[in-house]
Design a protein around this motif. Structure first.
Motif, short mmCIF file in Angstrom:
data_model
loop_
_atom_site.label_atom_id
_atom_site.label_comp_id
_atom_site.label_asym_id
_atom_site.label_seq_id
_atom_site.Cartn_x
_atom_site.Cartn_y
_atom_site.Cartn_z
N VAL A 42 9.07 -40.78 14.15
CA VAL A 42 9.27 -41.43 15.44
C VAL A 42 8.10 -41.07 16.35
N PHE A 43 7.96 -41.80 17.43
CA PHE A 43 6.99 -41.39 18.44
C PHE A 43 7.51 -40.14 19.12
N GLY A 44 6.59 -39.30 19.61
CA GLY A 44 7.01 -38.09 20.27
C GLY A 44 5.94 -37.56 21.20
N VAL A 45 6.35 -36.67 22.07
CA VAL A 45 5.43 -36.03 23.01
C VAL A 45 4.76 -34.86 22.28
N LEU A 46 3.43 -34.89 22.26
CA LEU A 46 2.63 -33.85 21.62
C LEU A 46 1.63 -33.31 22.63
N GLY A 47 1.04 -32.17 22.28
CA GLY A 47 0.00 -31.58 23.12
C GLY A 47 -1.36 -31.76 22.49
#
Length: 131
Positions: A98-103
């Motif tokens: 899935v799409f996700g928040v990454l750094g």
């Protein structure tokens, strides 16, 4: 809903935390709690929010939440995220991607690694961050 995007969040966007209203205001709906595949590491960014990066070695499963969000809501949420956080693909422990928040890797340089806690909530419960 076909026009919805699944989004994995691993920090202050989660239910009950400081920026969850950014998701709710973007018409996102909570789907489920989940974990990543054991391929990620997590850092605390000044104890304000986490940053997660996929790695080839030394990763762990990180606790997160999966939400459904309309495409325009995703843009709205991303515009409100702190500098250095971005959207990418995240592999969950059940194999779903899935799409996700990454750094961004540069954001994590010289920051406290908190992978061993297994997630942002776990880190906060140990007194590591305010929320």
């Amino acid at each position: 809903m076909p026009d919805q995007i699944k989004l994995a969040v691993n920090g202050t966007l989660m239910r009950g935390l400081a920026l969850n209203s950014n998701l709710v205001d973007a018409d996102a709906r909570f789907v489920r709690e989940a974990k990543t595949a054991p391929d990620y590491r997590l850092w605390s960014i000044d104890d304000q929010y986490p940053a997660m990066i996929r790695v080839r070695q030394g990763g762990a499963a990180i606790a997160l939440e999966v939400w459904q969000i309309p495409p325009e809501g995703l843009v709205q949420v991303l515009r409100q995220e702190p500098p250095g956080l971005c959207i990418g693909k995240v592999r969950l422990d059940d194999g779903e991607e899935v799409f996700g928040v990454l750094g961004e890797p540069a954001l994590c340089e010289d920051r406290r690694e908190i992978t061993s806690y297994g997630g942002w909530r776990e880190y906060m419960s140990e007194g590591g961050a305010a929320g």
